[in-house]
Each structure stands twice: as structure tokens, then as C-alpha cells.
Design an enzyme around this catalytic site. Sequence first.
Site, short mmCIF file in Angstrom:
data_model
loop_
_atom_site.label_atom_id
_atom_site.label_comp_id
_atom_site.label_asym_id
_atom_site.label_seq_id
_atom_site.Cartn_x
_atom_site.Cartn_y
_atom_site.Cartn_z
N HIS A 1 0.84 -1.21 0.00
CA HIS A 1 0.00 0.00 0.00
C HIS A 1 0.87 1.25 0.00
O HIS A 1 2.04 1.22 0.36
CB HIS A 1 -0.97 0.01 1.18
CG HIS A 1 -0.40 0.52 2.46
ND1 HIS A 1 -0.38 1.85 2.79
CD2 HIS A 1 0.19 -0.11 3.49
CE1 HIS A 1 0.19 2.01 3.98
NE2 HIS A 1 0.56 0.83 4.42
N CYS A 2 0.24 2.34 -0.46
CA CYS A 2 0.88 3.66 -0.46
C CYS A 2 -0.20 4.67 -0.07
O CYS A 2 -1.14 4.34 0.64
CB CYS A 2 1.50 3.96 -1.82
SG CYS A 2 0.30 4.04 -3.17
N ARG A 3 -0.07 5.89 -0.55
CA ARG A 3 -1.05 6.93 -0.19
C ARG A 3 -2.38 6.71 -0.90
O ARG A 3 -3.43 6.73 -0.28
CB ARG A 3 -0.48 8.31 -0.54
CG ARG A 3 -1.33 9.47 -0.02
CD ARG A 3 -0.73 10.80 -0.39
NE ARG A 3 -0.90 11.09 -1.80
CZ ARG A 3 -1.97 11.67 -2.34
NH1 ARG A 3 -2.96 12.04 -1.56
NH2 ARG A 3 -2.06 11.89 -3.63
#
Length: 97
Positions: A63-65
Site C-alpha cells: 500500500h501507499c497513499r
Amino acid sequence: MNDITVTELKERLAKGEKPLIVDVREDWEYQEQNIGGLHIPLGSLPDKLDELEDHKNDEIIVHCRSGARSASAKAFLQQQGFTNVRNLVGGILAYNG
């Protein structure tokens, strides 16, 4: 492998499951807020593959932003032979939503 929704991840965490989560955001983003897991910024991923080597066939949730960088991380890991990589749809923004 299908990506994972925030709802599914939260339900699994609430049940006490401990999936391998890899956060590919930058250091400052991780410091600001994180949901746990391994922190490997996207740019460092090629150099840190050995940290994930034992999990080639395990489920890995990246995951990221917002989901864009983690989509790149998912594609990269799949090219390296990882068989069960899932992207958190919407990233931390959706998680907080």
C-alpha cells in the site's frame, strides 16, 4: 491475484490476522501515519528484495497513499516471481476514509 479492499483488510485485522503488509511510501509519510507492516519505500524495493525472499508464495499486501505507487510495487514484485501480491485499493487515503 485480486487486489484487496480496505473493508476486507480491516475485517481481517479485526479478527487478529497478521498479513504481511508492505508500506511503499516515503519515510516522512510513514512517520506521519502507518498501519504497521514492513516499510520499504518504492525506490528502495529493488535493493530490499532479500527482506521479502522468504515470502515469495505468501500473501503480500502493498500500500501507499492512494494506490498508484503500490500498483507499481505489485507489478515489480510479480516480475520478480512473487505469486500472491495484492494492492490495497485506494491506499491509506481510503483506509482513513
